[in-house]
Design a protein around this motif. Structure first.
Motif, PDB file in Angstrom:
ATOM      1  N   ASP A 390       4.603  22.403 103.050  1.00  0.00           N
ATOM      2  CA  ASP A 390       5.611  22.078 104.050  1.00  0.00           C
ATOM      3  C   ASP A 390       5.652  20.571 104.271  1.00  0.00           C
ATOM      4  O   ASP A 390       4.685  19.855 103.967  1.00  0.00           O
ATOM      5  N   MET A 391       6.753  20.111 104.850  1.00  0.00           N
ATOM      6  CA  MET A 391       6.869  18.688 105.141  1.00  0.00           C
ATOM      7  C   MET A 391       5.792  18.239 106.128  1.00  0.00           C
ATOM      8  O   MET A 391       5.275  17.120 106.052  1.00  0.00           O
ATOM      9  N   LYS A 392       5.420  19.125 107.029  1.00  0.00           N
ATOM     10  CA  LYS A 392       4.395  18.788 108.015  1.00  0.00           C
ATOM     11  C   LYS A 392       3.065  18.476 107.351  1.00  0.00           C
ATOM     12  O   LYS A 392       2.271  17.679 107.862  1.00  0.00           O
ATOM     13  N   ASP A 393       2.817  19.084 106.193  1.00  0.00           N
ATOM     14  CA  ASP A 393       1.524  18.930 105.522  1.00  0.00           C
ATOM     15  C   ASP A 393       1.302  17.535 104.955  1.00  0.00           C
ATOM     16  O   ASP A 393       0.154  17.156 104.692  1.00  0.00           O
ATOM     17  N   TRP A 482      15.010  21.287 103.737  1.00  0.00           N
ATOM     18  CA  TRP A 482      13.745  21.062 103.046  1.00  0.00           C
ATOM     19  C   TRP A 482      12.563  21.748 103.729  1.00  0.00           C
ATOM     20  O   TRP A 482      11.532  21.953 103.108  1.00  0.00           O
ATOM     21  N   TYR A 483      12.673  22.059 105.012  1.00  0.00           N
ATOM     22  CA  TYR A 483      11.531  22.632 105.701  1.00  0.00           C
ATOM     23  C   TYR A 483      12.006  23.351 106.957  1.00  0.00           C
ATOM     24  O   TYR A 483      13.104  23.092 107.477  1.00  0.00           O
ATOM     25  N   SER A 484      11.169  24.252 107.439  1.00  0.00           N
ATOM     26  CA  SER A 484      11.418  24.922 108.711  1.00  0.00           C
ATOM     27  C   SER A 484      10.981  24.005 109.848  1.00  0.00           C
ATOM     28  O   SER A 484      10.121  23.137 109.678  1.00  0.00           O
ATOM     29  N   GLY A 485      11.573  24.215 111.005  1.00  0.00           N
ATOM     30  CA  GLY A 485      11.245  23.377 112.150  1.00  0.00           C
ATOM     31  C   GLY A 485       9.781  23.495 112.534  1.00  0.00           C
ATOM     32  O   GLY A 485       9.147  24.530 112.345  1.00  0.00           O
TER      33      GLY A 485
END
Length: 537
Positions: A390-393, A482-485
């Motif tokens: 994920d983008m958060k990662d 690109w990613y979930s919130g």
């Protein structure tokens, strides 16, 4: 000629008359002052009519003609520029990937051959990645310990590796097959894929590897994965290669991640890591590595170099300092500093072309992705796609950044040439994988650049949020294609700032139930023969 003489005579007579009137005081009046001169001339002087030949200024006419020509040329330039813009826009719409050749430093095909002295393509990002030493002060609000290693991430651009064309058709076939494998490896956006949780990261000194390692430590910590942890922080026996005395063994080698400093050896690492592990690394332009090592090891003081730019002075006088370098107690030579981390043994003599090609081929075959510090954001977005994360990662805050006087000092082309001769393998390694990075990016499609720009935006938002100390409400980021919130709160900021030592301490406590039964029996014996690894300086 007679008319000309008569004309000259009349003209001279009129001028003499003007002089007499000018110099003669008026009757019953004071002499004419300089302020009254224009009125006096208009009131008292006789009308003088100059011949037509003299009343026309050739200089004025010439000046007006030049202005007309310049105006016409400017209009033509604007007209041609407008046509060029229309044509370029049409081509870009028809083939979006072609825009990368026009936009410098971004997009799927950014230029590879760039002067390492020139400023970063993104000056603001350069400052963000390099000069955040002040961020280290914020660690105290979350944790008490600091990371000992100090790194700076100078973003200077590489030169393209010049590949000779005498390899024949066989090399082209191998290259095509390699590119095809690369396409199959890369995750397809929007497709179904499982996150890659088994991986090895070769942490190259002074290449922004502490920042990258922070991403991997946080990912494993938040996803409850197991690490190959050193018996004693901070490294897995570096500069020696991995052996069982350097790490805490787990039952059935149940490791997911290896990310601490170690010298790469695929056979030794492969014995304890899963077979499906991804192999990752990071590189940096060799000149910037040299600058950082000079600062980190205080080589200007140890070599008694008092120049404002000690790196340039060192390269200009490399033969003079060669013997002194041999006397410095360091496990690593300044020759081929990065290649050593990949298992190459530096020698005084430069490697042959065959040795270079063999070494590059081995690394290319065994590593899934080699990131480039000068293109860190692009590397991380590619990593996200490749690992199906994920983008958060991949959010990060720069760690261990340090500024020093000569970090941005200019290095001449002759000095770069001297360093290239000194570290031939490092230059070949860096330039090869810089080109490889952009080849993989080119396979990602036209939206890759948009994702990179979006990632930089949200990463900056997270950094601002964490630095602000106003952490009462979580930062919420909406979903995109690109990613979930997701949301960022105080706990996420704490993990972003957490240094390696704190992670090691918490991970050791978490993994203790998985430790082998014989570990405690052999712990004292191993520690009795333990030799503390040397730092590079």
């Amino acid at each position: 000629m007679a008319p000309t003489k008569r004309f000259d005579f009349r003209y001279q007579t009129q001028l003499r008359h003007l002089h007499v009137v000018f110099s003669r005081p008026t009757e019953n009046k004071c002499p004419v002052s300089m302020v009254q001169l224009p009125h006096a001339v208009k009131a008292n002087l006789p009308q003088v009519t100059l011949p037509r030949r003299l009343s026309t200024s050739s200089f004025g006419t010439m000046r007006r003609s030049r202005l007309r020509i310049m105006l016409i040329a400017l209009l033509w330039l604007v007209f041609l520029s407008a046509i060029n813009w229309v044509i370029t826009s049409h081509v870009m719409k028809k083939n979006p990937s072609s825009s990368a050749h026009i936009v410098k430093g971004v997009g799927p095909l950014a230029p590879h051959k760039i002067d390492p002295n020139q400023d970063s393509q993104r000056p603001d990002e350069d400052d963000k990645i390099q000069d955040q030493g002040q961020d280290e002060e914020l660690d105290d609000s979350f944790l008490s310990e600091e990371d000992d290693n100090v790194e700076d991430s100078d973003q200077k651009e590489p030169e393209k590796l010049e590949i000779e064309d005498d390899q024949g058709d066989q090399e082209k076939i191998v290259q095509d097959q390699s590119e095809e494998r690369g396409r199959e490896e890369l995750a397809v956006e929007g497709g179904d894929c499982e996150p890659q949780t088994n991986f090895v990261f070769i942490k190259v000194h002074k290449a922004g590897s502490t920042t990258a390692m922070g991403i991997f430590l946080r990912y494993g910590y938040e996803h409850n994965l197991t690490f190959v942890l050193p018996r004693r922080t901070p490294s897995l026996g570096w500069p020696a290669q991995l052996n069982e005395d350097f790490y805490i063994p787990l039952k059935n080698n149940a490791f997911n991640i290896l990310t601490h400093h170690t010298v790469y050896n695929r056979d030794l690492i492969g014995k304890i890591m899963p077979k499906d592990s991804f192999y990752l690394a990071i590189l940096r332009h060799p000149i910037n590595i040299l600058k950082s090592v000079f600062n980190w090891c205080s080589l200007s003081q140890r070599l008694s170099i008092k120049a404002d730019n000690p790196v340039a002075y060192f390269l200009e006088n490399i033969d003079e300092y060669a013997k002194q370098l041999g006397k410095i107690d360091s496990p690593v030579s300044l020759r081929n500093f990065m290649s050593f981390e990949f298992g190459y043994t530096p020698t005084q003599a430069p490697p042959s072309d065959d040795e270079v090609q063999t070494f590059l081929g081995t690394v290319q075959k065994e590593f899934n992705l080699v990131m480039i510090l000068e293109h860190l954001d692009e590397s991380l977005v590619l990593l996200r796609r490749l690992m199906c994360w994920d983008m958060k990662d991949i959010l990060y805050l720069t760690k261990n950044a340090e500024s020093y006087d000569y970090r941005r000092a200019q290095i001449s082309s002759d000095e770069v040439r001297m360093h290239r001769q000194m570290s031939k393998m490092d230059y070949a390694l860096f330039e090869h994988f810089n080109a490889t990075l952009w080849q993989k990016i080119a396979q990602q499609g036209p939206d890759f650049r948009d994702e990179v720009e979006h990632f930089k935006t949200i990463n900056e938002q997270v950094k601002t949020y964490c630095v602000s100390r106003e952490l009462t409400e979580a930062l919420t980021l909406s979903s995109t294609k690109w990613y979930s919130g997701f949301s960022v709160d105080k706990e996420v900021c704490k993990n972003l700032y957490k240094p390696q030592k704190a992670y090691d301490r918490e991970l050791k406590a978490r993994q203790e139930p998985l430790v082998t039964d014989t570990y405690w029996d052999t712990k004292d014996e191993v520690e009795a023969r333990w030799v503390k690894p040397k730092l590079p300086c």
